[in-house]
Write a protein that holds these residues in place. Structure first.
Motif, PDB file in Angstrom:
ATOM      1  N   ASN A   1      -2.208  18.157 -37.870  1.00  0.00           N
ATOM      2  CA  ASN A   1      -1.203  18.978 -38.532  1.00  0.00           C
ATOM      3  C   ASN A   1      -0.596  19.929 -37.499  1.00  0.00           C
ATOM      4  OD1 ASN A   1       0.350  20.196 -40.602  1.00  0.00           O
ATOM      5  ND2 ASN A   1      -1.178  21.836 -40.795  1.00  0.00           N
TER       6      ASN A   1
ATOM      7  N   ARG B   1       7.083  13.201 -34.500  1.00  0.00           N
ATOM      8  CA  ARG B   1       6.179  14.141 -35.165  1.00  0.00           C
ATOM      9  C   ARG B   1       6.474  15.601 -34.845  1.00  0.00           C
ATOM     10  NH1 ARG B   1       0.848  13.956 -33.934  1.00  0.00           N
ATOM     11  NH2 ARG B   1       0.300  14.626 -36.042  1.00  0.00           N
TER      12      ARG B   1
ATOM     13  N   THR C   1      10.077  16.604 -39.989  1.00  0.00           N
ATOM     14  CA  THR C   1       9.979  15.744 -38.812  1.00  0.00           C
ATOM     15  C   THR C   1      10.729  14.443 -39.072  1.00  0.00           C
ATOM     16  OG1 THR C   1       7.991  14.591 -39.592  1.00  0.00           O
ATOM     17  CG2 THR C   1       7.644  16.627 -38.333  1.00  0.00           C
TER      18      THR C   1
ATOM     19  N   GLU D   1       9.348  11.666 -38.739  1.00  0.00           N
ATOM     20  CA  GLU D   1       8.355  10.880 -39.459  1.00  0.00           C
ATOM     21  C   GLU D   1       8.472  11.106 -40.964  1.00  0.00           C
ATOM     22  OE1 GLU D   1       4.081   9.814 -37.862  1.00  0.00           O
ATOM     23  OE2 GLU D   1       4.040  11.773 -38.850  1.00  0.00           O
ATOM     24  N   GLN D   2       8.667  12.361 -41.372  1.00  0.00           N
ATOM     25  CA  GLN D   2       8.840  12.652 -42.795  1.00  0.00           C
ATOM     26  C   GLN D   2      10.175  12.114 -43.313  1.00  0.00           C
ATOM     27  OE1 GLN D   2       8.195  16.847 -43.479  1.00  0.00           O
ATOM     28  NE2 GLN D   2       6.070  16.780 -42.753  1.00  0.00           N
TER      29      GLN D   2
ATOM     30  N   VAL E   1       1.880  18.225 -30.243  1.00  0.00           N
ATOM     31  CA  VAL E   1       2.330  16.897 -30.667  1.00  0.00           C
ATOM     32  C   VAL E   1       2.198  15.872 -29.549  1.00  0.00           C
ATOM     33  CG1 VAL E   1       4.309  15.546 -31.452  1.00  0.00           C
ATOM     34  CG2 VAL E   1       3.909  17.840 -32.383  1.00  0.00           C
TER      35      VAL E   1
END
Length: 378
Positions: A343, A91, A103, A105-106, A350
């Motif tokens: 966010n 993240r 990230t 994650e994305q 994080v």
């Protein structure tokens, strides 16, 4: 050490703690785990007003260079691999255009095969379960997580497993602060787990070279308060030494086996810390004999030299100042407004070892006043 937290607090409160200049005594705790224990136990509120506890550079996720995270994202998106990383790393955002993956994650949401793991043994299992696929272990962390990676390499790993290493040593960051002439603290609580691996002797330089009291602590309020009491007594009595308030696990010399694995499989090099810059002899890279398992050797480079500049934090993010103990988390310009756990803008929000995330989890949600921020920076 068998005394209760209440007893240690009473002993601290009984000390003559007023400084001649009227400023509070600042004790830096290096470890993110220490910061979590201190904050969750409410120790700051329990201690006298003459003591300030300063979070230090003990969050490996927070200081992992942006170029390493960017490289991991690009590898995962553009190569036919499985990328594994410790969960917190998924993240951490990098600075790219909104349409791009910010990230891991994305990147995973865009189709990359990225899997969170909790230990190096999981990386080996994934590699063995997928013999026809290259597996890249993005290994970020300090000595306590880098030592198991070294042991894994020393014992032998599958041919299809390579390491994208972003390991760092803890003590050089403290040495940098002390050498700067404005360290921002009067005493040091040294990290327990790092000292378990590397030995408490790593922190002798704080006492010998800089005449600053230091004590190794564990993670209970009792151990932390004992370490604080020790350093405060040292200040009052004008004698500095390295105390061990975590004798249950920390032994002289540390873990020789872990140190041997590190020495065999890795080399210490100058390394970049996110938002801080290059710190001499503060990073690990794979030794020559293990370069065949170096992801940077095995795959095309996705490194971006433009990302290696110091200050690589998102606009407005003061995470680097928080890591260096120059600001408290709620004094960051984005804390509690643009930057929240759901966010996160900067890496300190994080990780569970990031000071901003810890303070938020403890219920500190409001940003500090601008005047308070300016006073701290003064």
């Amino acid at each position: 050490m068998s005394a209760s937290a209440k007893t240690w607090l009473e002993r601290i409160r009984a000390l003559p703690l007023d400084k001649a200049d009227g400023r509070p005594i600042k004790i830096m705790n290096v470890c993110g785990g220490h910061e979590r224990s201190i904050t969750m136990a409410g120790l700051r509120k329990a201690l006298p007003d003459t003591i300030e506890l300063v979070p230090g550079p003990g969050c490996p996720v927070c200081i992992c260079p942006e170029e390493d995270i960017f490289e991991a994202i690009q590898l995962a998106l553009h190569e036919e691999i499985i990328l594994v990383a410790f969960g917190d790393m998924l993240r951490v955002p990098v600075n790219v255009a909104k349409a791009e993956a910010r990230t891991l994650e994305q990147a995973k949401a865009q189709g990359a095969d990225i899997r969170p793991i909790a230990s190096p043994t999981e990386a080996i299992s994934i590699a063995r379960d997928n013999p026809g696929t290259q597996v890249v272990f993005f290994a970020a962390g300090f000595e306590t997580t880098t030592a198991p990676v070294a042991a894994m390499l020393a014992e032998g790993v599958p041919d299809n497993l390579s390491i994208l290493l972003s390991g760092r040593l803890t003590w050089p960051a403290v040495a940098m602060l002390l050498d700067s002439g404005t360290p921002g603290f009067d005493a040091l609580i040294a990290p327990g787990h790092v000292s378990t691996v590397m030995g408490p002797e790593e922190w002798e330089f704080v006492v010998k070279d800089h005449k600053i009291p230091a004590a190794v602590a564990g993670f209970t309020p009792e151990s932390l308060l004992a370490a604080m009491y020790s350093t405060l007594r040292q200040l009052i009595e004008g004698r500095c030494f390295l105390d061990n308030c975590y004798p249950q696990l920390v032994r002289a010399g540390g873990n020789k086996s872990a140190q041997a694995h590190l020495a065999t499989t890795m080399q210490v090099v100058d390394a970049n810390w996110r938002g801080i810059g290059i710190i001499p002899a503060s990073g690990y890279q794979l030794a020559e004999a293990y370069r065949s398992h170096d992801a940077r050797e095995r795959f095309p480079t996705y490194a971006d030299d433009a990302r290696k500049r110091a200050g690589e934090m998102p606009p407005g993010c003061d995470c680097a100042q928080v890591v260096l103990g120059k600001l408290y988390p709620n004094q960051c310009r984005l804390f509690g407004t643009a930057c929240k756990p759901r966010n996160p803008i900067g890496p300190c929000m994080v990780s569970d070892e990031g000071a901003c995330r810890i303070w938020w989890s403890a219920g500190i949600r409001e940003p500090a006043a601008q005047e308070e921020r300016e006073e701290t920076l003064a």
